[in-house]
Write a protein that holds these residues in place. Structure first.
Motif, PDB file in Angstrom:
ATOM      1  N   GLY A 172       0.778  -1.229   0.000  1.00 57.61           N
ATOM      2  CA  GLY A 172       0.000   0.000   0.000  1.00 57.61           C
ATOM      3  C   GLY A 172       0.809   1.278   0.000  1.00 57.61           C
ATOM      4  N   ARG A 176       6.538  15.007  -9.990  1.00 53.36           N
ATOM      5  CA  ARG A 176       6.667  13.680 -10.609  1.00 53.36           C
ATOM      6  C   ARG A 176       5.301  13.304 -11.158  1.00 53.36           C
ATOM      7  N   ARG A 204       7.747   4.572   5.622  1.00 58.40           N
ATOM      8  CA  ARG A 204       8.421   5.813   5.245  1.00 58.40           C
ATOM      9  C   ARG A 204       7.989   6.998   6.096  1.00 58.40           C
ATOM     10  N   PHE A 219      10.406  -5.971   3.539  1.00 55.29           N
ATOM     11  CA  PHE A 219      10.351  -7.432   3.728  1.00 55.29           C
ATOM     12  C   PHE A 219      11.751  -8.024   3.767  1.00 55.29           C
ATOM     13  N   SER A 260       0.234  -3.529   3.839  1.00 53.74           N
ATOM     14  CA  SER A 260       1.656  -3.334   4.118  1.00 53.74           C
ATOM     15  C   SER A 260       2.122  -1.920   3.742  1.00 53.74           C
TER      16      SER A 260
HETATM   17  P1  NAP Z   1      10.607   1.920  -3.147  1.00 51.85           P
HETATM   18  O1  NAP Z   1      11.755   2.848  -3.281  1.00 51.85           O
HETATM   19  O2  NAP Z   1      10.000   1.304  -4.368  1.00 51.85           O
HETATM   20  O3  NAP Z   1      10.950   0.690  -2.160  1.00 51.85           O
HETATM   21  C1  NAP Z   1      12.166   0.636  -1.433  1.00 51.85           C
HETATM   22  C2  NAP Z   1      12.016  -0.474  -0.408  1.00 51.85           C
HETATM   23  O4  NAP Z   1      11.080  -0.039   0.576  1.00 51.85           O
HETATM   24  C3  NAP Z   1      11.402  -1.757  -0.953  1.00 51.85           C
HETATM   25  O5  NAP Z   1      12.356  -2.548  -1.618  1.00 51.85           O
HETATM   26  C4  NAP Z   1      10.859  -2.392   0.305  1.00 51.85           C
HETATM   27  O6  NAP Z   1      11.896  -2.871   1.140  1.00 51.85           O
HETATM   28  C5  NAP Z   1      10.299  -1.174   1.010  1.00 51.85           C
HETATM   29  N1  NAP Z   1       8.889  -0.922   0.677  1.00 51.85           N
HETATM   30  C6  NAP Z   1       8.390   0.000  -0.164  1.00 51.85           C
HETATM   31  N2  NAP Z   1       7.057   0.005  -0.146  1.00 51.85           N
HETATM   32  C7  NAP Z   1       6.693  -0.954   0.736  1.00 51.85           C
HETATM   33  C8  NAP Z   1       5.441  -1.447   1.215  1.00 51.85           C
HETATM   34  N3  NAP Z   1       4.279  -0.927   0.803  1.00 51.85           N
HETATM   35  N4  NAP Z   1       5.447  -2.466   2.129  1.00 51.85           N
HETATM   36  C9  NAP Z   1       6.616  -2.980   2.567  1.00 51.85           C
HETATM   37  N5  NAP Z   1       7.835  -2.560   2.175  1.00 51.85           N
HETATM   38  C10 NAP Z   1       7.851  -1.553   1.267  1.00 51.85           C
HETATM   39  O7  NAP Z   1       9.439   2.620  -2.287  1.00 51.85           O
HETATM   40  P2  NAP Z   1       9.227   4.214  -2.007  1.00 51.85           P
HETATM   41  O8  NAP Z   1       9.154   4.931  -3.283  1.00 51.85           O
HETATM   42  O9  NAP Z   1      10.212   4.618  -0.954  1.00 51.85           O
HETATM   43  O10 NAP Z   1       7.763   4.182  -1.388  1.00 51.85           O
HETATM   44  C11 NAP Z   1       7.610   3.719  -0.067  1.00 51.85           C
HETATM   45  C12 NAP Z   1       6.138   3.737   0.275  1.00 51.85           C
HETATM   46  O11 NAP Z   1       5.611   5.059   0.092  1.00 51.85           O
HETATM   47  C13 NAP Z   1       5.314   2.815  -0.592  1.00 51.85           C
HETATM   48  O12 NAP Z   1       4.306   2.250   0.230  1.00 51.85           O
HETATM   49  C14 NAP Z   1       4.686   3.746  -1.612  1.00 51.85           C
HETATM   50  O13 NAP Z   1       3.430   3.264  -2.065  1.00 51.85           O
HETATM   51  C15 NAP Z   1       4.489   4.992  -0.771  1.00 51.85           C
HETATM   52  N6  NAP Z   1       4.487   6.195  -1.599  1.00 51.85           N
HETATM   53  C16 NAP Z   1       5.568   6.418  -2.367  1.00 51.85           C
HETATM   54  C17 NAP Z   1       5.548   7.550  -3.175  1.00 51.85           C
HETATM   55  C18 NAP Z   1       6.729   7.869  -4.035  1.00 51.85           C
HETATM   56  O14 NAP Z   1       6.750   8.960  -4.592  1.00 51.85           O
HETATM   57  N7  NAP Z   1       7.682   6.960  -4.167  1.00 51.85           N
HETATM   58  C19 NAP Z   1       4.415   8.397  -3.180  1.00 51.85           C
HETATM   59  C20 NAP Z   1       3.331   8.110  -2.368  1.00 51.85           C
HETATM   60  C21 NAP Z   1       3.371   6.986  -1.565  1.00 51.85           C
HETATM   61  P3  NAP Z   1      12.441  -4.404   1.111  1.00 51.85           P
HETATM   62  O15 NAP Z   1      13.295  -4.491  -0.112  1.00 51.85           O
HETATM   63  O16 NAP Z   1      13.198  -4.551   2.393  1.00 51.85           O
HETATM   64  O17 NAP Z   1      11.227  -5.305   1.027  1.00 51.85           O
END
Ligand code: NAP
Ligand code: 3Y8
Length: 248
Positions: free
Chosen positions: A8, A195, A34, A50, A30
């Motif tokens: 999520g 973005r 962050r 994970f 999940s």
């Molecule tokens: P990412 O760079 O794609 O993921 C980096 C690592 O964070 C993943 O390999 C995993 O760790 C962990 N991870 C990410 N999302 C997870 C989840 N929902 N549940 C469990 N582990 C998760 O992710 P990100 O861009 O930092 O985004 C992190 C969270 O913020 C996500 O839930 C995403 O939907 C939310 N979000 C992101 C953005 C954005 O701009 N990127 C915007 C809005 C919301 P492991 O390898 O240890 O499993």
């Protein structure tokens, strides 16, 4: 019996969680961990990584997950890539709930770039007021152009010192058109970096920029591996329902 894992962290994932809870489907929500603390969900919730692809595959096996729904953000590329690999390893069916990108409409003044470094290069040299609406994790490259007056927007207050002088707005969103117009106007913002997240939670600044005739440096989405992809919660429920009828 279905036991779903929702990856999520977005507005759409929260809508899906509500629908799944209403349908009485066994599921786990999940978060990546962050932000502190993330919004509550009507499902059992886990927070944090994970442990890579193998960690996710182990989780799927250990928890008896029968279906994985990747409802993460389009820029959460690493999580999405891990989901494709772990579901292939465990034969768990995977579907992505992913909103369509925003498309340019008449009046938009977008400079489309591939990544953050290209966004920095697209900014002018002459000092100006810049709004970076790209969160906290990817702002360091803008230190290459310290001459600008930057406004940043984070979900949580900054923990460490910033890589360049900037004014930080702490706000979780979703954001409103009036709020964005007010903020852009009072701060005399002349450039926006965003973005292409899609969805409604972040689009108000794009509409406000169009109304104010401001240029938007728009960072395109990262490439993701092929996987089944839908844009609505209804489509995910049908995918789950279909499996339920098949007794999957
Ligand atoms: P990412 O760079 O794609 O993921 C980096 C690592 O964070 C993943 O390999 C995993 O760790 C962990 N991870 C990410 N999302 C997870 C989840 N929902 N549940 C469990 N582990 C998760 O992710 P990100 O861009 O930092 O985004 C992190 C969270 O913020 C996500 O839930 C995403 O939907 C939310 N979000 C992101 C953005 C954005 O701009 N990127 C915007 C809005 C919301 P492991 O390898 O240890 O499993
Ligand atoms: C932790 C879950 C809901 C969810 C709200 C959506 C809308 C508001 C707009 C701007 C852009 C940005 C950012 C943004 C938006 C929604 C949605 C969306 C953009 C939460 C949330 C988590 C995160 C993580 C956070 C990132 C950051 C990105 C801020 C919850 C609120 C910029 C994306 O400090 C950090 O480490 C923050 C990191 C990933 C991007 C970055 O790299 O900094 N989202 N955002 C999820 C987790 O732990 O798993 O706390 O409730 C979710 C939302 N953020 O239910 O209404 O798009 O769904 N989130 C971007 O570029 O669009 C803000 O400011 O205009």
């Amino acid at each position: 019996m279905i036991r779903a894992l929702i990856l999520g962290g977005t507005a759409d994932a929260s809508l899906l969680a509500a629908e799944i809870a209403r349908a009485g489907i066994d599921a786990v929500y999940s978060y990546g961990g962050r932000t502190r603390p993330p919004a509550d969900q009507p499902l059992p919730t886990r927070i944090g990584g994970f442990g890579g692809v193998s960690g996710l595959a182990d989780y799927i096996r250990r928890e008896g997950i029968t279906h994985v729904i990747d409802a993460t953000h389009p820029f959460a590329a690493e999580m999405s890539r891990h989901a494709v690999e772990a579901c292939a390893d465990t034969n768990a069916p995977l579907i992505a709930l992913e909103r369509a990108p925003w498309t340019r409409v008449s009046g938009d003044n977008w400079i489309e770039v591939a990544d953050v470094n290209a966004a920095v290069a697209a900014l002018p040299e002459v000092p100006t007021n810049v709004f970076l609406a790209i969160g906290r994790q990817h702002i360091a490259p803008f230190a290459a152009k310290p001459q600008h007056a930057y406004t940043l927007r984070f979900v949580d207050p900054p923990e460490a010192s910033l890589p360049f002088a900037a004014d930080v707005i702490v706000s979780r969103g979703p954001f409103t058109l009036d709020g964005e117009l007010e903020m852009l106007h009072t701060r005399g913002i002349a450039w926006i970096v965003a973005r292409n997240s899609g969805g409604d939670g972040a689009r108000a600044k794009i509409d406000a920029a169009r109304m104010l005739g401001l240029p938007v440096i728009m960072i395109s989405r990262p490439e993701l591996p092929e996987r089944q992809r839908v844009e609505s919660v209804t489509d995910v429920m049908q995918w789950l329902g279909h499996s339920a009828r098949l007794g999957a």
